[in-house]
Write an enzyme that holds these catalytic residues in place. Structure first.
Site, PDB file in Angstrom:
ATOM      1  N   SER A 169       0.831  -1.204   0.000  1.00 43.32           N
ATOM      2  CA  SER A 169       0.000   0.000   0.000  1.00 43.32           C
ATOM      3  C   SER A 169       0.868   1.259   0.000  1.00 43.32           C
ATOM      4  O   SER A 169       1.654   1.459  -0.932  1.00 43.32           O
ATOM      5  CB  SER A 169      -0.942  -0.043   1.204  1.00 43.32           C
ATOM      6  N   ASP A 420      -9.385  -2.779  -6.088  1.00 40.81           N
ATOM      7  CA  ASP A 420      -8.799  -2.104  -4.932  1.00 40.81           C
ATOM      8  C   ASP A 420      -9.591  -0.840  -4.596  1.00 40.81           C
ATOM      9  O   ASP A 420      -9.814   0.013  -5.459  1.00 40.81           O
ATOM     10  CB  ASP A 420      -7.346  -1.739  -5.236  1.00 40.81           C
ATOM     11  N   HIS A 448      -7.272  -5.295  -0.979  1.00 44.03           N
ATOM     12  CA  HIS A 448      -6.083  -4.513  -0.681  1.00 44.03           C
ATOM     13  C   HIS A 448      -5.208  -5.133   0.415  1.00 44.03           C
ATOM     14  O   HIS A 448      -3.989  -4.984   0.390  1.00 44.03           O
ATOM     15  CB  HIS A 448      -6.512  -3.104  -0.260  1.00 44.03           C
TER      16      HIS A 448
END
Length: 471
Positions: A169, A420, A448
């Site tokens: 991320s 996502d 995610h």
């Protein structure tokens, strides 16, 4: 570019973990501001893990093993420290692949000079607080990482001095900044859900993300249709009682606090997590007509802005380049979508819920809104600084160097999630097209947080990208 620094190692403790890891806890000292090193230093924390060397019976010392290069895990966020090594899927897989794994707490998080309310307020007036907070973006983080690399590998053979990095991320955003500024320190780069929207400004980013948030809200109400009325009922109760609902940690339970739970929608199990809380809240209303302490404590745990204020304060700034202010981009983008009316209407007392035919009440995603600085106790004193940061555009440098990414020579492997909720797939594809030599595996089967929820599957994809060759 300012000169490269070498971190100073100020502490090191090692022990054998019961799960079989050799864990070393490391403390480093680096400049707070690399452009003005005389302004003082901060302390950074990291953990390295490796397999303990085996001692052959009859020998007094372990058998020498070849030097194992580092793989550095970079956590998501911003605002979260490195994970605990024994519980993270990367640990075993990376050790099996021959790495020593390093988990780093970014500056301002974990045990690396953690930012908290009192520390920010001690910097002086609002302008001084902003000057302090802007030192905790990715451009400073990558300088810290390069300084740590130089420290740890100073005496190593040159072929081992570069290291690999793995960004989840926001950690992927950091990877792209590292590739932009210090590619000479990198052997290879892995990313999951981290192809940052390099070419897009904050309002563009959030406008795209809301469309995915809407889809996840629809998925939620499709899975739990009874929650359409339940959420509306809770929201209606809060519009007339929120000033009187005090949370155990000191905040208040507002409609915005409720709708912020949608941050969970982007991960595996997130719909269920929110539903379980809605069930608790409705059960309390049915039985007592108020919310009980255990339920409110469960609510507080879901969005930890009080313990991780960096996330709220600096979140929109991760999309800002020189000359660009965020201007509460998430709030402004919400005005385009009627289902997020709770964020854009200041007087909720005029809303009567539920109403037949009314649009559904939608949860937000990972967006940060100015209203959060009214309900979280550790954020309230920081609201003036947050407002000033939202208007701030005089960033000294960009987070990414597009020209450097175009001529990149470092191998890069990424897993990108088509659905996502936190990183728009369109923006991710734009960035992938920018980075020379990148290999990307796209999937619509994972969310995610897949590195934690389905780690073996994701790591298998990444290492296959690395090990397979293209014609």
């Amino acid at each position: 570019m300012d000169s490269v620094w070498t971190a100073r190692l100020v502490g090191s403790r090692s022990h054998i973990h019961p799960c079989g890891f050799h864990v070393t806890e490391l403390f480093f000292e680096v400049p707070l501001n690399y452009a003005r090193p005389g302004d003082g230093t901060i302390r950074l924390f990291a953990r390295s893990i490796s397999r303990p060397e085996k001692t052959i019976p009859g020998l007094s010392k372990p058998v020498d093993e070849p030097m194992k290069p580092y793989l550095v895990y970079l956590e998501g966020g911003p605002g979260f420290g490195g994970p605990e090594p024994r519980s993270h899927p990367v640990s075993n897989r990376a050790l099996d692949a021959g790495y020593t794994v390093l988990y780093v707490d970014y500056r301002g998080t974990g045990m690396s000079n953690p930012i908290h309310t009192d520390l920010v307020l001690k910097q002086g007036d609002v302008n001084q607080q902003v000057e302090y907070l802007k030192l905790f973006r990715a451009n400073s983080i990558v300088r810290d990482l390069e300084a740590i690399r130089l420290c740890l590998t100073e005496s190593w053979k040159p072929e081992y001095q570069t290291w690999s990095i793995f960004g989840q991320s926001f950690g992927g955003f950091v990877c792209l900044s590292y590739l932009s500024k210090y590619p000479q320190g990198l052997r290879e780069v892995f990313m999951t859900g981290g192809l940052a929207p390099v070419k897009r400004q904050p309002l563009e980013v959030y406008s795209a993300l809301y469309r995915k948030v809407i889809q996840r809200n629809e998925a939620y109400y499709s899975k739990y249709p009874e929650d359409e009325a339940n959420v509306a009922r809770i929201a209606s109760y809060l519009t007339t009682n929120e000033a009187d609902i005090h949370l155990p940690g000191g905040g208040t339970f507002t409609v915005h606090r409720l709708l912020g739970l949608g941050m969970a929608f982007g991960g595996h199990g997130g719909l269920d997590t929110v539903h379980n809380l809605v069930v608790k809240l409705i059960s309390d209303l049915d039985q007592f007509n108020y919310f009980t302490t255990p339920t409110l404590m469960a609510l507080e745990r879901e969005v930890p802005f009080d313990s991780n204020p960096v996330y709220a304060i600096l979140h929109e700034s991760i999309y800002c380049s020189r000359g660009v202010a965020s201007n509460w981009a998430a709030l402004n983008a919400a005005r385009k979508f009627e289902n997020f009316f709770f964020w854009t209407q200041s007087d909720h007392s005029q809303l009567s819920l539920p109403v037949d035919g009314m649009v559904r009440v939608y949860f937000s995603g990972e967006m940060v809104f100015p209203q959060f600085f009214d309900t979280y106790p550790t954020l309230r004193p920081l609201k003036p600084a947050a407002e000033a940061l939202a208007r701030y555009s005089q960033w000294e440098e960009d987070l990414y160097n597009e020209e450097q990414l175009r001529r990149n020579e470092v191998p890069v492997y990424a897993v990108s999630f088509i659905d996502d909720m936190y990183v728009d797939i369109g923006a991710a594809r734009e960035t992938a097209a920018l980075v020379k030599g990148i290999k990307v595996h796209e999937t619509n089967q994972l969310h995610h947080n897949a590195i934690r929820a389905k780690g073996d599957e994701v790591l298998g994809m990444l290492f296959k990208l690395r090990d397979d060759t293209l014609d």
